[in-house]
Design an enzyme around this catalytic site. Structure first.
Site, PDB file in Angstrom:
ATOM      1  CG  HIS A  52      -1.463  -1.258   1.375  1.00  0.00           C
ATOM      2  ND1 HIS A  52      -2.967  -1.597   0.783  1.00  0.00           N
ATOM      3  CD2 HIS A  52      -1.421  -2.241   2.230  1.00  0.00           C
ATOM      4  CE1 HIS A  52      -3.203  -2.870   1.361  1.00  0.00           C
ATOM      5  NE2 HIS A  52      -2.299  -3.130   2.162  1.00  0.00           N
TER       6      HIS A  52
ATOM      7  CB  SER B  96      14.005  22.372 -14.801  1.00  0.00           C
ATOM      8  OG  SER B  96      13.179  23.501 -14.935  1.00  0.00           O
TER       9      SER B  96
ATOM     10  CE  LYS C  90      11.832  20.076 -11.355  1.00  0.00           C
ATOM     11  NZ  LYS C  90      10.597  19.061 -10.721  1.00  0.00           N
TER      12      LYS C  90
ATOM     13  CD  GLU D  76       9.306  12.469 -15.588  1.00  0.00           C
ATOM     14  OE1 GLU D  76       8.385  13.177 -15.575  1.00  0.00           O
ATOM     15  OE2 GLU D  76      10.603  12.949 -15.633  1.00  0.00           O
TER      16      GLU D  76
END
Ligand code: ARG
Length: 472
Positions: free
Chosen positions: A170, A291, A297, A304
């Protein structure tokens, strides 16, 4: 044949470059556009030529084509292959597809003999053969990619056979596991993916050549010979099945979709682990990007995109299943729609596998962060409950309850279980003694889970050795 060079087209006034006689008018430009597949099926050229070589040699061996014509055809095919490989071949949409483009060029090179190659053959059995040959090669390439990915996972697993991290259910800390054990779970998944691809390869390895348009042919062909020459196990048994099904593509795409799902789950974990909130791994510069506005970043773009590409692989499976479901036997032009989704799925799956292998190979685990997270999550609560059962003979339900109270206590004090003083533990359960601390340490916890397939470092090291035997 080729509109530019076919002399009898002009002589007879034929309006269509490929099937002159029957047609009074040429195709609308929209017809050419919707009908042509050369833009994407030129990719099949090497397999198309391989199929033509096998067919030609068989026609000669059977006395259907003379050896002079056969030799001319084979030489012409060699030359065409060279032209395509060197980028010198002029593909023409008016000639629809790779089959007609090659045949038209063959006509230019060898003249009349070229027209004999299509004896006892149709584009229907030709394209089915090409696609099986192509997919067989791609499956072998994907298998190699998955194997390399397994190797990268196994190497990291060996390095981290004893690196403790929180095992989650979970998405909540459940029990401590080792990072190596976690990575080896993916080795199993990708092993099954390879098995599914191998199964699909085994079933697709039958040769449609000789099915002709749909009914077989009146020429005395030797289907066993062409099947053998092309490395197929046997000819397809039914000519209508041979030209009308693409189940081998659907089956492959189902296996590909599942592999993509596995890659996506791993990618999602890499994204999480690489976040500042988890801080479990550091992905290399080679597989992250910055970024344009936020200087701090380090985005896990490759992971992704692996996650993101899963949709199109699953989409390819759905697209082809839907395309086939309403098709009466045998061939329908709808089936030309099999190629783009298949090519897209293969390309993106191969890329995803390679990128994942790269990320896994390069990533660096932060063992201290993982260990701290395992401790912060009270992940050894089950070990404490088990200890109460074993040492104090409590029924498990009572042990569970007492452990719950101890966890609450730890929470109130902002301490880990191992940091609670003995008096605090005894307040909840007076029978507890010093020896309980042995099971509260996360290292002890993982070491104790030595059952077959469990997370104990010794088991992980065995699993690593076994996996090298099984998969590499
Ligand atoms: N380009 C076609 C395809 O991909 C080849 C087969 C064409 N057959 C036909 N009868 N028009 O399916």
């Amino acid at each position: 044949m080729n509109a530019k060079t076919k002399p009898d087209a002009a002589a007879t006034g034929d309006a269509n470059p490929m099937w002159g006689g029957r047609f009074a008018a040429g195709p609308d430009s929209l017809m050419t556009e919707i009908n042509a597949s050369i833009g994407f099926d030129k990719r099949l050229y090497a397999h198309d030529i391989a199929g033509s070589r096998a067919h030609c040699s068989m026609l000669v061996a059977q006395g259907i084509v003379t050896s002079e014509d056969g030799a001319a055809i084979l030489a012409g095919l060699d030359r065409i292959e060279g032209e395509i490989e060197r980028g010198e071949f002029a593909f023409d949409a008016a000639l629809e597809d790779i089959h007609m483009n090659i045949e038209a060029r063959l006509d230019e090179i060898v003249g009349e003999a070229a027209g004999r190659l299509h004896t006892a053959r149709s584009r229907n059995d030709q394209v089915a053969t090409d696609l099986r040959l192509w997919l067989r090669d791609e499956i072998d390439r994907l298998d190699g990619g998955l194997k390399a990915l397994q190797a990268a996972l196994i190497d990291q697993a060996e390095r981290h056979a004893a690196t403790v991290m929180p095992g989650l259910t979970h998405l909540q800390a459940a029990q401590p596991v080792t990072f190596g054990h976690h990575l080896m779970a993916y080795v199993e998944m990708f092993g099954r993916d390879r098995g599914r691809l191998a199964d699909a390869r085994g079933r697709l390895n039958e040769c449609p050549l000789g099915a002709a348009a749909l009914a077989g042919t009146s020429f005395p062909i030797d289907r066993e010979a062409t099947a053998r020459a092309l490395g197929f196990d046997r000819p397809c048994a039914n000519s209508m099945d041979a030209v009308s099904d693409r189940d081998f593509v659907v089956e492959f795409l189902a296996a590909a979709a599942l592999a993509a799902v596995h890659l996506s789950r791993l990618a999602e974990e890499l994204v999480m682990w690489a976040s500042a909130q988890f801080g479990f791994v550091r992905l290399s510069d080679a597989f992250t990007s910055g970024s344009s506005i936020m200087p701090q970043k380090r985005n896990p773009d490759a992971a992704e995109l692996v996650r993101g590409k899963t949709g199109r692989v699953i989409g390819a499976f759905v697209a082809l299943a839907v395309t086939l479901k309403g098709l009466a036997l045998a061939y329908g032009k709808d089936m030309q729609e099999d190629k783009e989704p298949l090519f897209d799925a293969v390309d993106n799956l191969a890329l995803s596998i390679a990128a994942t292998a790269g990320m896994v190979g390069d990533m660096e685990a932060d063992a201290a962060a993982m260990r701290a997270a395992a401790e912060a999550g009270y992940a050894t609560a089950t070990d404490l409950a088990d200890w109460l059962v074993r040492r104090l003979d409590l029924p498990f339900r009572d042990a569970h309850h007492a452990t719950g109270r101890i966890v609450r206590l730890a929470e109130e004090r902002g301490a880990t279980l191992a940091e609670l003083p003995l008096e605090a533990l005894r307040e909840v359960e007076p029978g507890i003694d010093e020896s309980v601390y042995e099971v509260l340490a996360v290292e002890r916890s993982v070491a104790s889970r030595a059952s077959l397939g469990g997370t104990a470092p010794e088991r992980v090291r065995e699993a690593v050795a076994a996996a090298r035997e099984r998969f590499l």
